[in-house]
Design a protein around this motif. Sequence first.
Motif, PDB file in Angstrom:
ATOM      1  N   GLY A  13      -7.419 -10.439  -4.431  1.00  0.00           N
ATOM      2  CA  GLY A  13      -6.257 -10.819  -3.562  1.00  0.00           C
ATOM      3  C   GLY A  13      -5.251  -9.882  -4.085  1.00  0.00           C
ATOM      4  N   GLY A  14      -4.881  -9.927  -5.410  1.00  0.00           N
ATOM      5  CA  GLY A  14      -3.760  -9.134  -5.976  1.00  0.00           C
ATOM      6  C   GLY A  14      -3.879  -7.608  -5.595  1.00  0.00           C
ATOM      7  N   LEU A  15      -5.148  -7.176  -5.611  1.00  0.00           N
ATOM      8  CA  LEU A  15      -5.361  -5.689  -5.354  1.00  0.00           C
ATOM      9  C   LEU A  15      -4.887  -5.532  -3.657  1.00  0.00           C
ATOM     10  CD1 LEU A  15      -8.564  -4.797  -7.520  1.00  0.00           C
ATOM     11  CD2 LEU A  15      -6.024  -4.147  -7.906  1.00  0.00           C
ATOM     12  N   GLY A  16      -5.246  -6.311  -2.804  1.00  0.00           N
ATOM     13  CA  GLY A  16      -5.125  -6.213  -1.526  1.00  0.00           C
ATOM     14  C   GLY A  16      -3.640  -6.208  -1.473  1.00  0.00           C
ATOM     15  N   VAL A  17      -2.730  -7.208  -1.887  1.00  0.00           N
ATOM     16  CA  VAL A  17      -1.421  -6.940  -1.735  1.00  0.00           C
ATOM     17  C   VAL A  17      -0.811  -5.979  -2.304  1.00  0.00           C
ATOM     18  CG1 VAL A  17       0.679  -8.323  -2.524  1.00  0.00           C
ATOM     19  CG2 VAL A  17      -1.315  -9.647  -1.832  1.00  0.00           C
ATOM     20  N   VAL A  22       1.853  -0.571  -1.388  1.00  0.00           N
ATOM     21  CA  VAL A  22       1.790   0.988  -1.301  1.00  0.00           C
ATOM     22  C   VAL A  22       1.808   1.472  -0.023  1.00  0.00           C
ATOM     23  CG1 VAL A  22       0.479   2.746  -2.172  1.00  0.00           C
ATOM     24  CG2 VAL A  22       0.632   0.821  -3.750  1.00  0.00           C
ATOM     25  N   LEU A  23       0.838   1.141   0.657  1.00  0.00           N
ATOM     26  CA  LEU A  23       1.004   1.517   2.178  1.00  0.00           C
ATOM     27  C   LEU A  23       2.269   1.351   2.898  1.00  0.00           C
ATOM     28  CD1 LEU A  23      -2.544   0.376   3.405  1.00  0.00           C
ATOM     29  CD2 LEU A  23      -1.825   2.769   2.757  1.00  0.00           C
TER      30      LEU A  23
END
Length: 353
Positions: A13-17, A22-23
């Motif tokens: 979840g943290g990596l997705g956020v 970044v995007l």
Amino acid sequence: MKIQNAFRLGLFGGLGVLVAVVLGAGIGNLATILTYVGAALFLALGVDPAVSFLERHKVPRPLAIVIVLVLILGVFAGFIFAIIPVIADQVGTLIQQVPKLVETIADQQAVQEWWEATIPWLKYDDVVANVQTWFTDNLQNITSGVLSTVITVASGLFGGLIVLILMLYFVASLGGIKRAMYQLVPASKRAKFIDISEQISTSVGRYVVGQVALGACNGVLSFLFLTVLGWVLGDPIEYAALLAFIAFLFSLVPLVGTITGSVIITALVWLFDGWPAVLIVGIWYIVYMQVEAYVLSPNIMNRAVKVPGVVVVIAALAGGTLLGILGALVAIPVAASILIIVKQVIIPRQNEL
């Protein structure tokens, strides 16, 4: 993949956020470039009807593109060599008059006499002292503001050149871009997608042509009216070409553009030509706005985009709030595109349920 561990779930979840942040930052950094690309594509779609018109008259598309591009560059060059020098000369004359205005303001004796006769309850010396103190305290902010304005104008001119270059490329390769986009759609749905896309691009192109036609109409009529008014009054209207150019530019902005340009032009006529020219000019623009709202705009725009009036107002307000002037320009064709999709995709699907 099934995630059972709470730590792994939180990590993913943290990596997705993080990826989303970044995007978002990347898109924010590219906002100016994306704006240039969007404006250039918007203008290219506006030029495409001229290419299609030549194609319908048995002109090969490559030759039609060359003819249209040559005409665009010719109009642009003619604008630079014919209109810009006149506007530059009038702007130079305006700048030359600024010292006289400053000298008049600096004549403290005359200003003080007028002040004491008009506003006797407000001490002239106290007002002058407060103004001097304010300028002294805010000199750095004023200087940085002027420098920022100069940089913004230069960036705008550079951006306009980039948009023009991109537009030329888009016009030359618009057919190829469309074909490449159509290949990404499944074959079973490609025909419907192509039909709707062509309707949308045609609608956008007609809107651009219609808006430019309204702006040109306002600019030409303003120049003719101001010139004739100067002959009638026996005193030429100052900066007629510059005022007509302002009328053209502001008329490109839907809804509020014409009224804003009219107010600015009337104020400038009042400043440099005085009475009774300002009264006649004010009446002219009141009448013209009614003619444009009830005669010119409906006849031109109804052939371009068929959008209800309330949708036009909401779309222009929303687009202007989100993207400024560019958003206001593209809001109406975007609304027309959404209406086309709703009528030809969403409503038929709902009727099938």
